[in-house]
Design a protein around this motif. Structure first.
Motif, PDB file in Angstrom:
ATOM      1  N   ILE A 150       0.852  -1.182   0.000  1.00  0.00           N
ATOM      2  CA  ILE A 150       0.000   0.000   0.000  1.00  0.00           C
ATOM      3  C   ILE A 150       0.891   1.236   0.000  1.00  0.00           C
ATOM      4  N   LYS A 151       0.807   2.036  -1.042  1.00  0.00           N
ATOM      5  CA  LYS A 151       1.717   3.164  -1.203  1.00  0.00           C
ATOM      6  C   LYS A 151       1.653   4.138  -0.039  1.00  0.00           C
ATOM      7  N   ASP A 152       0.439   4.518   0.360  1.00  0.00           N
ATOM      8  CA  ASP A 152       0.291   5.497   1.434  1.00  0.00           C
ATOM      9  C   ASP A 152       0.860   4.965   2.745  1.00  0.00           C
ATOM     10  N   LEU A 153       0.533   3.720   3.077  1.00  0.00           N
ATOM     11  CA  LEU A 153       1.022   3.129   4.326  1.00  0.00           C
ATOM     12  C   LEU A 153       2.530   2.930   4.271  1.00  0.00           C
ATOM     13  N   ARG A 154       3.032   2.510   3.106  1.00  0.00           N
ATOM     14  CA  ARG A 154       4.487   2.332   2.961  1.00  0.00           C
ATOM     15  C   ARG A 154       5.219   3.650   3.191  1.00  0.00           C
ATOM     16  N   SER A 155       4.677   4.729   2.633  1.00  0.00           N
ATOM     17  CA  SER A 155       5.299   6.045   2.812  1.00  0.00           C
ATOM     18  C   SER A 155       5.288   6.467   4.278  1.00  0.00           C
ATOM     19  N   ARG A 156       4.181   6.187   4.950  1.00  0.00           N
ATOM     20  CA  ARG A 156       4.076   6.558   6.366  1.00  0.00           C
ATOM     21  C   ARG A 156       5.047   5.763   7.232  1.00  0.00           C
ATOM     22  N   VAL A 157       5.166   4.477   6.965  1.00  0.00           N
ATOM     23  CA  VAL A 157       6.074   3.635   7.745  1.00  0.00           C
ATOM     24  C   VAL A 157       7.524   4.055   7.517  1.00  0.00           C
ATOM     25  N   LEU A 158       7.907   4.268   6.258  1.00  0.00           N
ATOM     26  CA  LEU A 158       9.278   4.665   5.954  1.00  0.00           C
ATOM     27  C   LEU A 158       9.591   6.049   6.518  1.00  0.00           C
ATOM     28  N   PHE A 159       8.619   6.955   6.468  1.00  0.00           N
ATOM     29  CA  PHE A 159       8.826   8.288   7.046  1.00  0.00           C
ATOM     30  C   PHE A 159       9.060   8.183   8.551  1.00  0.00           C
ATOM     31  N   THR A 160       8.258   7.351   9.219  1.00  0.00           N
ATOM     32  CA  THR A 160       8.415   7.166  10.661  1.00  0.00           C
ATOM     33  C   THR A 160       9.780   6.581  10.989  1.00  0.00           C
ATOM     34  N   LEU A 161      10.214   5.578  10.232  1.00  0.00           N
ATOM     35  CA  LEU A 161      11.535   4.992  10.455  1.00  0.00           C
ATOM     36  C   LEU A 161      12.638   6.018  10.240  1.00  0.00           C
ATOM     37  N   GLY A 162      12.466   6.881   9.214  1.00  0.00           N
ATOM     38  CA  GLY A 162      13.448   7.934   8.959  1.00  0.00           C
ATOM     39  C   GLY A 162      13.560   8.904  10.117  1.00  0.00           C
ATOM     40  N   GLY A 214      15.551  14.551  25.865  1.00  0.00           N
ATOM     41  CA  GLY A 214      14.496  13.797  25.201  1.00  0.00           C
ATOM     42  C   GLY A 214      13.240  14.632  25.015  1.00  0.00           C
ATOM     43  N   ILE A 215      12.090  13.974  25.097  1.00  0.00           N
ATOM     44  CA  ILE A 215      10.799  14.631  24.895  1.00  0.00           C
ATOM     45  C   ILE A 215      10.090  14.893  26.218  1.00  0.00           C
ATOM     46  N   MET A 216      10.736  14.578  27.337  1.00  0.00           N
ATOM     47  CA  MET A 216      10.083  14.686  28.634  1.00  0.00           C
ATOM     48  C   MET A 216       9.651  16.108  29.007  1.00  0.00           C
ATOM     49  N   LEU A 231      12.560  17.768  18.695  1.00  0.00           N
ATOM     50  CA  LEU A 231      11.928  16.469  18.937  1.00  0.00           C
ATOM     51  C   LEU A 231      10.416  16.608  19.022  1.00  0.00           C
ATOM     52  N   MET A 232       9.959  17.686  19.642  1.00  0.00           N
ATOM     53  CA  MET A 232       8.523  17.942  19.715  1.00  0.00           C
ATOM     54  C   MET A 232       7.943  18.063  18.308  1.00  0.00           C
ATOM     55  N   TRP A 233       8.660  18.764  17.445  1.00  0.00           N
ATOM     56  CA  TRP A 233       8.214  18.921  16.050  1.00  0.00           C
ATOM     57  C   TRP A 233       8.244  17.579  15.318  1.00  0.00           C
ATOM     58  N   LEU A 234       9.281  16.768  15.569  1.00  0.00           N
ATOM     59  CA  LEU A 234       9.350  15.452  14.927  1.00  0.00           C
ATOM     60  C   LEU A 234       8.167  14.584  15.340  1.00  0.00           C
ATOM     61  N   GLY A 235       7.796  14.643  16.622  1.00  0.00           N
ATOM     62  CA  GLY A 235       6.651  13.874  17.085  1.00  0.00           C
ATOM     63  C   GLY A 235       5.374  14.284  16.368  1.00  0.00           C
ATOM     64  N   GLU A 236       5.194  15.592  16.146  1.00  0.00           N
ATOM     65  CA  GLU A 236       4.019  16.080  15.424  1.00  0.00           C
ATOM     66  C   GLU A 236       4.048  15.630  13.962  1.00  0.00           C
ATOM     67  N   GLY A 276       3.373  10.336   9.415  1.00  0.00           N
ATOM     68  CA  GLY A 276       3.786   8.964   9.709  1.00  0.00           C
ATOM     69  C   GLY A 276       2.612   8.111  10.142  1.00  0.00           C
ATOM     70  N   ILE A 277       2.881   7.130  10.983  1.00  0.00           N
ATOM     71  CA  ILE A 277       1.832   6.193  11.395  1.00  0.00           C
ATOM     72  C   ILE A 277       1.142   6.639  12.678  1.00  0.00           C
ATOM     73  N   GLY A 278       1.487   7.831  13.182  1.00  0.00           N
ATOM     74  CA  GLY A 278       0.836   8.340  14.388  1.00  0.00           C
ATOM     75  C   GLY A 278       1.549   7.913  15.657  1.00  0.00           C
ATOM     76  N   ASN A 279       1.000   8.370  16.806  1.00  0.00           N
ATOM     77  CA  ASN A 279       1.576   8.016  18.108  1.00  0.00           C
ATOM     78  C   ASN A 279       3.001   8.546  18.247  1.00  0.00           C
ATOM     79  N   GLY A 280       3.244   9.756  17.699  1.00  0.00           N
ATOM     80  CA  GLY A 280       4.597  10.269  17.553  1.00  0.00           C
ATOM     81  C   GLY A 280       5.392  10.386  18.834  1.00  0.00           C
ATOM     82  N   ILE A 281       4.850  11.084  19.850  1.00  0.00           N
ATOM     83  CA  ILE A 281       5.586  11.304  21.082  1.00  0.00           C
ATOM     84  C   ILE A 281       5.886   9.977  21.779  1.00  0.00           C
ATOM     85  N   SER A 282       4.891   9.103  21.826  1.00  0.00           N
ATOM     86  CA  SER A 282       5.092   7.798  22.470  1.00  0.00           C
ATOM     87  C   SER A 282       6.150   6.972  21.745  1.00  0.00           C
ATOM     88  N   LEU A 283       6.179   7.062  20.404  1.00  0.00           N
ATOM     89  CA  LEU A 283       7.160   6.314  19.635  1.00  0.00           C
ATOM     90  C   LEU A 283       8.582   6.780  19.922  1.00  0.00           C
TER      91      LEU A 283
END
Length: 439
Positions: free
Chosen positions: A12-24, A80-82, A166-171, A177-184
């Protein structure tokens, strides 16, 4: 042949892009955790922590646990993000204390205003914590390559900028990405400590500082804890709701029976993250500034991770935030209002008593759920202390880390499963359904 969900993710192109973006983004996070603040001598810093390893530097290991090793590196992401999580807690408490602020959040564009206030507050908290970290660095001999005043200014600006980034990366993970940014980001920091923790554990066994039988027993206990966490995260109480039939024009609506799913622990792993964040802030300030102020050193001694006082306060904070976050996310008044507006009823409960009934159910669920959460969070740490596990391993394998890793993993899987089902693919699990909760 049955489809492989992992293969479907990359089809799935959209999901693949989101997963790879999150990994990046997570790779950027890990790289930033190794870049030291300008003015730090990395070799002298490493020698200092190697020399003092196991001699009471609990706060450094504690901060390092949440920052994924960035704290001991004195990197640009050392906090960190604390600070962002601490500020988010403060803002939510202020919204309860000040009705005017809550009213602003409910207006059009109000959430963006509150989010902007949270960002400004994060900068303030990060500046305070970065100053404390700079004072801590000044107390370590031979690690500064520039003057103390110059380093303090550079460190405060660099570390605060790193936290905001980091706060911006989480957003960005939430949006692209796939969501759940801060927790990830917290999850990635904890997982990044696993190789070092395994190495320390193996070395302790080889040097006969740990009994292999005790290690195996503790691992079995951890597997049981993981199973309990998953069971607790997925458990729920179903409240039946019946909707009467309504005729609008020539069409008939309603007439269905459904239910409201109340999870045993509606707030998920968030109380643990919030409680850890609240404990981190005073611990860091008390330890780093304790060199200058003796009363802060006394505070740190009382709140030292693993101590009785720490565990009692930590347990109470988990219970408090379980109630607090549930009331924010699952307001019985709002739920009852929606049920009545849509012509719904709860069997055996009068319409005007729905709020009272839902509140009573939530209170009965939250208390045992929060106690269970607190029990899992502290008991493994006690057992590890009894068996004399190394500090790095104790924090990594403690109940807090397990709760965060398992909870965030379940939430992330639910995010991916939602995308798969949206594109008419099977989910990650053949049976059951995962449920998500963003931080």
């Amino acid at each position: 042949m049955a489809n492989n969900p992992l293969v479907d993710i990359f089809k799935i192109k959209d999901l693949r892009s989101r997963v790879l973006f999150t990994l990046g983004v997570l790779i950027v996070f890990r790289i930033g955790g190794t870049l030291p603040i300008p003015g730090i001598n990395p070799t002298a810093l490493k020698n200092y922590f190697d020399t003092h390893q196991g001699s009471g530097l609990g706060i450094a290991d504690y901060m390092d646990f949440f920052a994924g090793g960035a704290f001991k590196n004195f990197s640009i992401f050392m906090l960190g993000i604390m600070p962002y999580i601490s500020t988010s807690i403060i803002m939510q408490l202020m919204m309860l204390a000040f009705p005017s602020l809550r009213k602003i959040s409910e207006e059009d564009g109000g959430r963006k205003k509150v989010q902007r206030y949270t960002r400004y507050g994060t900068i303030v908290v990060a500046l305070i914590q970065s100053y404390a970290a700079a004072v801590y660095a000044n107390s370590i001999p031979d690690i500064l390559t520039i003057g103390r005043t110059e380093y303090t200014i550079i460190a405060m600006l660099t570390v605060t900028t790193g936290t905001v980034f980091l706060m911006w990366l989480g957003e960005q993970i939430n949006q692209r990405g796939i969501g759940n940014g801060i927790s990830l980001l917290i999850f990635a920091g904890i997982v990044a400590r696993m190789p070092n923790g395994i190495y320390v554990l193996i070395r302790a066994i080889r040097e006969n500082r740990l009994n292999l039988v005790f290690v195996l027993l503790v691992f079995v206990m951890f597997i049981g804890v993981i199973a309990l966490v998953i069971y607790e995260q997925q458990g729920q109480r179903k409240i039946p709701v019946n909707y009467a039939k309504r005729i609008v024009g020539r069409k008939m609506y309603g007439g269905q029976n459904t239910y409201i799913p109340f999870k045993i622990n509606p707030s998920g792993v968030i109380p643990v993250i919030f409680a850890s964040s609240v404990m981190t802030f005073p611990l860091q300030i008390a330890n780093n500034l304790g060199v200058q102020y003796k009363w802060l050193r006394t505070v740190y001694t009382w709140l030292q991770p693993g101590g009785i006082t720490y565990m009692v306060i930590y347990t109470l904070l988990i219970i408090f935030f379980a109630y607090f976050y549930t009331q924010v996310s699952l307001n019985p008044l709002e739920i009852a209002k929606q049920i009545r507006e849509n012509g719904g009823t709860i069997p055996g409960i009068r319409s005007e008593k729905i709020e009272e009934y839902l509140t009573r159910i939530l209170n009965r669920i939250i208390l045992p759920g929060s106690l269970f959460l607190a029990f899992i969070a502290i008991v493994p740490s006690i057992v590890q202390s009894v068996f004399g596990f190394p500090t790095q391993v104790a924090y990594l394998m403690g109940g807090t880390s397990l709760l965060i890793m398992v909870g965030v993993d379940l939430d992330t899987m639910s995010q991916i499963e939602g995308h798969l089902r949206m594109h008419h693919h099977d989910g990650l699990t053949k049976k059951g359904k995962l449920r998500s909760r963003n931080l």
